[in-house]
Design an enzyme around this catalytic site. Sequence first.
Site, PDB file in Angstrom:
ATOM      1  N   ASN A   7      19.892   8.746  -9.501  1.00 41.31           N
ATOM      2  CA  ASN A   7      19.870   9.343  -8.156  1.00 41.31           C
ATOM      3  C   ASN A   7      19.559  10.822  -8.368  1.00 41.31           C
ATOM      4  OD1 ASN A   7      20.341  10.344  -5.634  1.00 41.31           O
ATOM      5  ND2 ASN A   7      22.373   9.423  -5.405  1.00 41.31           N
ATOM      6  N   ARG A  95      17.313   5.662  -6.630  1.00 39.02           N
ATOM      7  CA  ARG A  95      17.608   5.805  -5.216  1.00 39.02           C
ATOM      8  C   ARG A  95      16.522   6.689  -4.593  1.00 39.02           C
ATOM      9  NH1 ARG A  95      21.398   9.837  -2.051  1.00 39.02           N
ATOM     10  NH2 ARG A  95      21.262   8.838  -0.032  1.00 39.02           N
ATOM     11  N   HIS A 184      21.688   5.501   4.728  1.00 33.88           N
ATOM     12  CA  HIS A 184      22.843   4.798   4.135  1.00 33.88           C
ATOM     13  C   HIS A 184      22.605   3.281   4.082  1.00 33.88           C
ATOM     14  CE1 HIS A 184      25.757   8.158   5.739  1.00 33.88           C
ATOM     15  NE2 HIS A 184      25.277   8.477   4.531  1.00 33.88           N
ATOM     16  N   ARG A 245      27.760  18.057   9.603  1.00 35.12           N
ATOM     17  CA  ARG A 245      26.644  17.760  10.526  1.00 35.12           C
ATOM     18  C   ARG A 245      27.185  17.369  11.898  1.00 35.12           C
ATOM     19  NH1 ARG A 245      23.759  13.383   6.883  1.00 35.12           N
ATOM     20  NH2 ARG A 245      25.062  13.988   5.129  1.00 35.12           N
ATOM     21  N   GLU A 388      27.177   2.247  -4.308  1.00 40.31           N
ATOM     22  CA  GLU A 388      25.724   2.341  -4.158  1.00 40.31           C
ATOM     23  C   GLU A 388      24.994   2.095  -5.482  1.00 40.31           C
ATOM     24  OE1 GLU A 388      24.199   5.025  -0.861  1.00 40.31           O
ATOM     25  OE2 GLU A 388      26.228   5.794  -1.116  1.00 40.31           O
TER      26      GLU A 388
END
Length: 409
Positions: A7, A95, A184, A245, A388
């Site tokens: 990643n 990823r 996601h 956010r 993940e």
Amino acid sequence: MRILIINSGSSSIKFQLLDMADESVLASGLVERIGEIEGLLQCTTRPGTAQEHKEKFQRRIADHQDGMRLAVSLLTDTEKGVIKDLADIDAIGHRVVHGGEDVRRPTLITDELVAIIERNSPLAPLHNPANLDGIKVARELFPGIPQVAVFDTAFHQSIPARAFLYALPYEMYEQHRIRKYGFHGTSHKFVAGECARLLGKPLEQCNLITIHLGNGCSMTAIEKGLSIDTTLGMTPLEGLVMGTRSGDVDPAIHSFLARNLGMDIEAIDRMLNKDSGLKGLCGMNDMRDIHAAIAQGNEHARLALEVQTYRNRKYIGAYLAVLGRVDALVFTAGIGENDAIVREKSLTGLEQFGIVLDSQANTRRQKGPVKISSADSTVQIWIIPTNEELAIGRESLEVLNNRRLAPGA
Ligand code: ADP
């Protein structure tokens, strides 16, 4: 089959070496502060076993190539390493954040796919170029080893137009690809698959609402195993209240800020992405700090928790309406897995929709998947830890197996 999961960020590379035979982690690590005066590398080999070994050192790490070489030298170290040489790595799974409308599933990396990722960079300018750095370096370092890209957006490509279109002039979509993509996806798909297994039903028969609450937060409505709506949008800013956010705001706030406060686009963007959400409301973005502050009587912290959990509840209601019948709600990621208060407040008042929490099960700390709905809840409620890296490992393996089975391969 050993798969190295990569990643790659703009100044970091997260990696994990998995043995897919038993899905065990052989090593996991993080290279940080690439390009800075002093970089940092951390790596744990054979985590959770008697031979666990932790390595950590600081030195200048010039670029991604340098970082990846360092990681590989630890993995192949004669004493503490976990593999003899690079030939012991059978495949690499990357990823990648944005595949736009071009990629619907995990895909073997070719020059053509690299061009597609590049083409979609304007949609994820912070992420795709950094993901590509990792891919380029890995292709140089591991020539001949198959590499797979697993996209955050791919799972959401099943969302129908009525849910992915914004009500803007149609050419904004046709010419500029402005639409909801969602993110996601790897996490939502992974916990949905785990949930189906726990329900003892094929995923294709499951209607689920998956709720990923970490630093970034999103919720997905899953019908018969497919994503049909999700809260993150064209960028990872829409929807739920996140650590820093904002999630949903009135789009006219942008022009208000520009006209009345003289803020430019960069400042507005920065505010919405970095200084809003929980942090904007109370100055803290870690839910543990927020609970501690509430206990001390901090009113802003209390409001931040209220705003976040109200938004969660509102979207659960929306997705109940969208799906009709729901088999289960799934909470995952840092807050979703660990925070009983957030879960309880997000579900308050939903009993009349058949969503009844077992408050004891909700507050008991347990590792692994756990059912937290009461026996009379028609909708099951689960905590399912996301993973993940394992998800990317499984998806990469599937791509490689399909390639082997494909005619002419
Ligand atoms: P990311 O989106 O960066 O992958 P994570 O899924 O790791 O994030 O979630 C990180 C967030 O999870 C932290 O900012 C914190 O708010 C929250 N968190 C982690 N552990 C706990 C805990 N024990 N209780 C409440 N919140 C937690």
